[in-house]
Design an enzyme around this catalytic site. Structure first.
Site, PDB file in Angstrom:
ATOM      1  N   SER A 185      48.792  25.275  46.418  1.00  0.00           N
ATOM      2  CA  SER A 185      49.119  26.141  47.548  1.00  0.00           C
ATOM      3  C   SER A 185      50.591  26.516  47.450  1.00  0.00           C
ATOM      4  O   SER A 185      51.386  25.777  46.869  1.00  0.00           O
ATOM      5  CB  SER A 185      48.844  25.371  48.837  1.00  0.00           C
ATOM      6  OG  SER A 185      49.713  25.777  49.860  1.00  0.00           O
ATOM      7  N   LYS A 240      47.512  19.936  48.675  1.00  0.00           N
ATOM      8  CA  LYS A 240      46.206  20.593  48.649  1.00  0.00           C
ATOM      9  C   LYS A 240      45.635  20.761  47.248  1.00  0.00           C
ATOM     10  O   LYS A 240      46.357  20.894  46.277  1.00  0.00           O
ATOM     11  CB  LYS A 240      46.296  21.984  49.302  1.00  0.00           C
ATOM     12  CG  LYS A 240      46.339  21.911  50.805  1.00  0.00           C
ATOM     13  CD  LYS A 240      46.111  23.277  51.404  1.00  0.00           C
ATOM     14  CE  LYS A 240      44.684  23.737  51.198  1.00  0.00           C
ATOM     15  NZ  LYS A 240      44.452  25.072  51.744  1.00  0.00           N
ATOM     16  N   ASN A 284      42.782  23.323  46.175  1.00  0.00           N
ATOM     17  CA  ASN A 284      41.866  24.362  46.651  1.00  0.00           C
ATOM     18  C   ASN A 284      40.738  24.629  45.650  1.00  0.00           C
ATOM     19  O   ASN A 284      40.944  24.535  44.445  1.00  0.00           O
ATOM     20  CB  ASN A 284      42.629  25.656  46.903  1.00  0.00           C
ATOM     21  CG  ASN A 284      43.500  25.579  48.142  1.00  0.00           C
ATOM     22  OD1 ASN A 284      43.137  24.932  49.123  1.00  0.00           O
ATOM     23  ND2 ASN A 284      44.654  26.226  48.096  1.00  0.00           N
ATOM     24  N   ARG A 315      20.338  67.128  36.184  1.00  0.00           N
ATOM     25  CA  ARG A 315      21.533  66.251  36.229  1.00  0.00           C
ATOM     26  C   ARG A 315      22.187  66.421  37.582  1.00  0.00           C
ATOM     27  O   ARG A 315      22.331  67.542  38.069  1.00  0.00           O
ATOM     28  CB  ARG A 315      22.523  66.563  35.097  1.00  0.00           C
ATOM     29  CG  ARG A 315      22.138  65.773  33.846  1.00  0.00           C
ATOM     30  CD  ARG A 315      22.958  66.100  32.625  1.00  0.00           C
ATOM     31  NE  ARG A 315      24.331  66.354  32.934  1.00  0.00           N
ATOM     32  CZ  ARG A 315      25.056  67.348  32.411  1.00  0.00           C
ATOM     33  NH1 ARG A 315      24.498  68.156  31.521  1.00  0.00           N
ATOM     34  NH2 ARG A 315      26.312  67.526  32.748  1.00  0.00           N
TER      35      ARG A 315
END
Lengths: 451, 451, 451, 451
Positions: B279, B285, B287, B318
């Site tokens: 982080s 942390k 993650n 087309r």
């Protein structure tokens, strides 16, 4: 090329649905610039309220101005942490000399920087879109005035229905464009700064958080939100919705233009330019390339809006996958909507209108188009059901045989009892059956002019 | 940088959801290369059937190999005609010396080149995706064997439900991955060349059109279609659908991993790498960045599939806007699906599993998790309704008070009449209530191994 | 009110895009019936392997057959538990007399019943869709044979391009319809039963779970899956994708028909029926109502497929919101795709083709349509660039002045040097510039007939 | 069957994601009622301006009031003309006695009636949604006040991040709900009547068209548009967008609640009710059924908004397939958004909050959660990078070993140099690291109260 803005280097297809300017305003480079602007404004705000030592913001701002980062390099480094603000802050910190380096990104979470940058990118890109959209409105208004009485056929479900004027059609475009312009203006006035720190409390700024938010917002020309909106994405949804709506407004115009350009219809044409609309094999073709680009953009925009709405269910204080799905989606929406506005501006400013072809097409049904009017004229005397039946039969006989619709009508005694040839001449003249066309054009123009 | 592949120059955000390799395989440069391959194979096929003078294809192929075009430049020039094959053919023609230049793009329409290139890009990108997907299956199979008996709690609607093993969970992932792999293999075997000329008749090739189509297909390793498919987009829909399904399969795994990585759960973790999952502000942390990338990709992919399906209503021979909306959408889908496969491979190959945490979480409800088993044991004697009532009340008393679930059960005379403490010991042991877990894992592994 | 099938009671709008039969096959009542079939087959399978006492399944089956539940009432009671299988099982249990009641829903979780019912509803509804789709293929094949040589203009980007035949256009429709039919057949052969119990282990069935699954699958005509697929939704994604693709195939046809029905074009018409295609005010109109219904269905189907793909990220052993979003979405997709197939069948079986109008439209550009052919004829002598320039100029002069394209061509000495009037007569005859049209029609027919 | 409201007869699944009241407000019957209201107001306006004979409107209104049509029957008859206003007008005309019958639907096209009815349905359904949304805001405000200081962990990417209070979380919900309420109020004030006649000119009303429009609008409580908006669908897009955004706002709350209800987390619970949240097999479970319903609705809503945006490219004066795709889509959006608002109201009004569990979870990381604070405290002395490194290492040691995080910090001489045990006690107390939490809650409440 060193320092080259890669906006379109990748872009084999992108230029078809956007402009160089919009591509630049939403490029990786533009996002990096906006993120650096966010970091700079943060430092400035924190210095102003006394958190950063005097002079720090100036050093950070100077470093931010001087660095030229390759967005692709930042992007690759973003894989480790899942967003580009992390390597960007590292990079900025590495470029700041002396003790100021410690204060880079102070108190912010990466989403603060990315979200604030998103709002800046939106503000900057929509400034351009707003200008094009105003020009589109102007071109529609001009066409509505000029073609207020240019007769053409009104078509419903692709069938001839009743006479209208081309000015009425363009007035309809005008109202739609003006309405989405109102929506864009509204959302542009509500773009907020983002600053909440790791969990939305700005804990690391003590009790000076709200003050920092306000100074930062003012500095960047953004709005101060009630509180951080890391997982409240209403404003993102609103931005996306208005861009998607703009694409829809454009697609309506483009659809009409492409249909009017059909070889069999030939009523209006995109402006000619050397090479524009050419085919790789067919020398005689003139393709609706501008309309095609707008229709292409519209086909993609709606789904992108859905992605933005789907992204709103972010978990807790910052989500896993929802927020992250906004970045490229928002970028694409800005490019597509910007391309739509620019293409519309170009197409409508130079639209070639062929009133003669419009008049000719109006006669294709030899008056059957005005059946409703004949029915209404007969209804008081014959009753609506009987009148409808008699008129439909006359139309059917005319389409099968050689006599004109008028002759077939007059040849039906039940009708001839109530209408004579001169009545029919009058009733089958489309100029006399335009109802509120003029009034509606006036109302559309007045609404546009804000009267 | 001159000659630099811009694939990721633009890419501030793209690297998070795709790999460098997939980005390169689907870059503007890769598309240009595939379009040049199509032009080359076309010339070769036409020479082989005798339309082009001998030696022409060789000259064209040599020019095609030597040129290095900036996709962005082609893209900007594509605005005039609405697709990149027009400026590309011009450019190629300009580079071919002598009379061979006249034969460049002979008989083809621009969509022939773009569609054939699309199939080549799909074939090349999905070759890589296929490899990663096979590795994903392998990793799931390996986890299923290894954790065949690793007890954990099964959760429904995010609530503890019954015991399972981690191997059963991964066997479920395996079956899904193997199924989507089957779908991908199937669609990969049906990618067709496109060649129809301006209106799908190959008129300019006289009666040798079908032969040219076949030689060209063989040359490129693509399938010969029954006829041109300019406005039959079934194969495009199928490609899109299988890529979107792959993203969905990945998202299921990623959702589980992200939930297991929750601080409160802590049962499994993405592999650690220096800086990965960090982080910008919170040093503690870790993650779920890989899972986040997969979930992000999945949130975007479904809407892109919708765009591809919406694009199927092309007008006449087309279309105007439908076909054109496929290009960037398909490119994005390939990148996202490729990113999903690669991330899954990385996450699953190095997944850190914590059997102890799984075991601990299994005890959180102190046996209430096995209520169903107790009910089933009591049902024959007490009747299901009465058994359910009695067990629910015991569970409720246990959650309010201090006595264990087992004690509360035994404390109810209606229950004690049928079960004693040793019965309960046995009934509340999760190892004995795994039902077909082992058999299902075996079946999943056998299905994967094609037995 | 008891006994009433609510399928269309609600349906003010639904009948426009589906048939009464599809509505009935996918109604609340049909779902309830399928859920009861699942419960019955479950009991039967469990009795057969010896879990339920002999005779129990018969009693349950009899109760299931006899009860007539109001889906709306079940739906309202479903709010408490979040899915309709819970109140349904309660209701069934209440209707079963004696000890068999205890065995109702034995070992199953509510998702087992809803998912199995979903597969039954899919199997039953797609049986009808399959029949209509085969009829659509037949009608296209018939049109392709009959109009193999019916000349018409080929249109690209809504502009005249080159001559084709109507049979070539319908052969293109045929190939698309046959391809999606193949896809539908494939997925129809893989619809699995669902049975896993509360967490996918079938714990309450001891070691006889897999055997029960297989007997239940056989009983219902479904496939035995490797393991429960509560949170592996690949098959759901595949069902959705093929239905969405079918809608796309239909929309291509409908788009062409609606465009050909334009007042200015008038080449083909939906079959007439009393009142069909009428307008509430315009007696002369004949609206493309069948095509409109197909286009409407297609516009909705793509997004619904996206919902199904988005739903794949279910949490752990059973999800919270993903699975639940499938029910109405799948129902809508079946209805819309079924409506598309039925409408196509009706429109194509009775399509009114106007070869004269086709021939007339082919002359609108007075030969300019065959510019490519003239260019190709001149290219060997003049060089392609010079030939293209000269032909384009002749076309431009013809469109501005009064001389025909042929005269303008012949009037250019550079051209006249290589081509004389009889050459031009031949070159400007569209019958001679159809290339592989015939061969492609043959190939399409052969592919359809499986040769 | 006569008299039966089919709203939910069909509804096996619908009740889970909507309320009986919303279902009724958007039922086929409600649409028919709104269409009859439109016809009645039209007649009244035309009589008032002198087009209809005096007394006619009264006769028509009386017939409209007295008839009770089966929406399903109207729907089936709508197939012929492609929309339900045609058979409805026929039916109304048949019920009106005497000469007034001729004047039913005078001058209107079917889209006038359907679009006006759509606006009435939107106005009526959103009145209910508005009330629920205001109650949601009230409940959030109440929770924010009550839990202003209820400590809990803030989570980002599903990982513990920093302390927050539950009141801060609910204040975030409040701001989002209040923002979407503002959007809903805005669009509700702009719902226009539709009246344009067959091609938007009101030709059959001569020059009195605009006057009729205005009287009709006033009569119905709708806005008078500048001109007919048959193919300008901006207002439809805006209605859809705000409903989709509301679903997104709800999903954010529901996601949080479902995550907090996890067995391992247990911090907040949906209100209990007998039978609510039960499982068909697991007696101990308490499922987040309200949140599940909201998440389900959200997963479907985004795609429906995309359909509405895609529908904007209607051809010419009235389209073929675009307009028609709005009806069921809008109906679904109203039901889903209404279900979201009602469920949120119920869940939030009775939310059970467990502050003790919140406090316990806050301790799970034993202070590591406050790493950021320790880093910030050390940074001035040690430099940020060194401080981050030292703190991370202490956290890592704590997680591996038996010493607490505090002890590990104090055991590092580099840290101990700057902080002592009492400093750490203070720094690791989450109550002291809430930053602007209180101020943000105040700002959110003030914004909601309009101060």
């Amino acid at each position: 090329m060193p320092g080259e803005d890669g906006a379109l280097a990748e872009g084999l297809f992108a230029p078809i649905t956007t402009t160089d300017e919009l591509a630049a305003l939403t490029s990786g480079r533009a996002w990096v610039r906006a993120m650096l602007d966010a970091e700079t404004a943060l430092a400035l705000a924190e210095e102003r309220v006394g958190i950063l030592p005097a002079g720090t913001a100036q050093v950070i701002a100077s470093a931010a101005r001087s660095i030229d980062l390759d967005p692709g390099e930042i992007g690759r480094r973003a894989r480790l942490g899942g967003n580009p603000a992390i390597p960007l802050a590292e990079e900025l910190r590495a470029r700041v000399e002396g003790p100021a380096a410690e204060w880079v990104h102070w108190g912010a979470t990466s989403q603060d920087i990315v979200d604030t940058a998103a709002m800046l990118v939106v503000a900057r890109a929509t400034e351009r879109i707003d200008a094009d959209l105003r020009a589109v409105c102007g071109a529609c208004a001009e066409l509505s005035e000029r073609h207020r009485r240019t007769l053409m056929v009104g078509r419903t479900l692709l069938q001839h229905a009743l006479p209208i004027t081309f000015g009425l059609k363009t007035a309809g475009w005008l109202v739609a464009a003006a309405e989405v312009h109102r929506g864009l203006t509204s959302v542009r006035s509500r773009l907020p700064v983002q600053l909440g720190g790791a969990a939305g409390t700005l804990a690391s700024l003590g009790d000076r958080g709200p003050e920092v938010v306000q100074v930062m917002a003012d500095e960047l020309g953004l709005v101060t939100p009630a509180m951080p909106w890391h997982t409240n994405r209403v404003v993102m949804a609103e931005v996306a919705a208005v861009l998607g709506t703009l694409a829809g407004v454009g697609a309506k115009v483009a659809r009409d233009v492409a249909l009017m350009m059909q070889t069999e219809v030939g009523e209006a044409f995109e402006p000619a330019a050397p090479g524009r609309g050419g085919s790789s094999t067919l020398p005689h073709k003139r393709n609706p390339v501008g309309s095609s680009a707008v229709l292409t953009a519209h086909r993609r925009a709606g789904a992108l809006v859905a992605v933005m709405l789907d992204a709103m269910d972010d978990e807790h204080e910052r989500g896993v996958g929802g927020w992250q799905s906004e970045w490229e989606t928002l970028t694409s929406l800005l490019r597509l909507a910007g391309g739509v506005a620019a293409q519309l501006r170009e197409v409508l400013s130079g639209l070639e209108v062929d009133p003669e072809a419009m008049a000719t097409n109006l006669t294709l049904t030899a008056g059957v188009l005005l059946s409703e009017r004949v029915v209404l004229a007969l209804a008081p005397a014959m009753g609506r059901a009987a009148a409808t039946g008699a008129v439909q039969e006359a139309a059917a006989r005319a389409s099968r045989g050689t006599r004109s619709f008028a002759d077939e009508l007059i040849g039906d005694p039940a009708i001839a009892q109530h209408l004579d040839a001169s009545d029919l001449d009058r009733l089958l003249d489309p100029r006399g059956y335009l109802g509120a066309t003029d009034a509606f054009i006036d109302r559309a123009l007045r609404a546009y002019r804000g009267e």
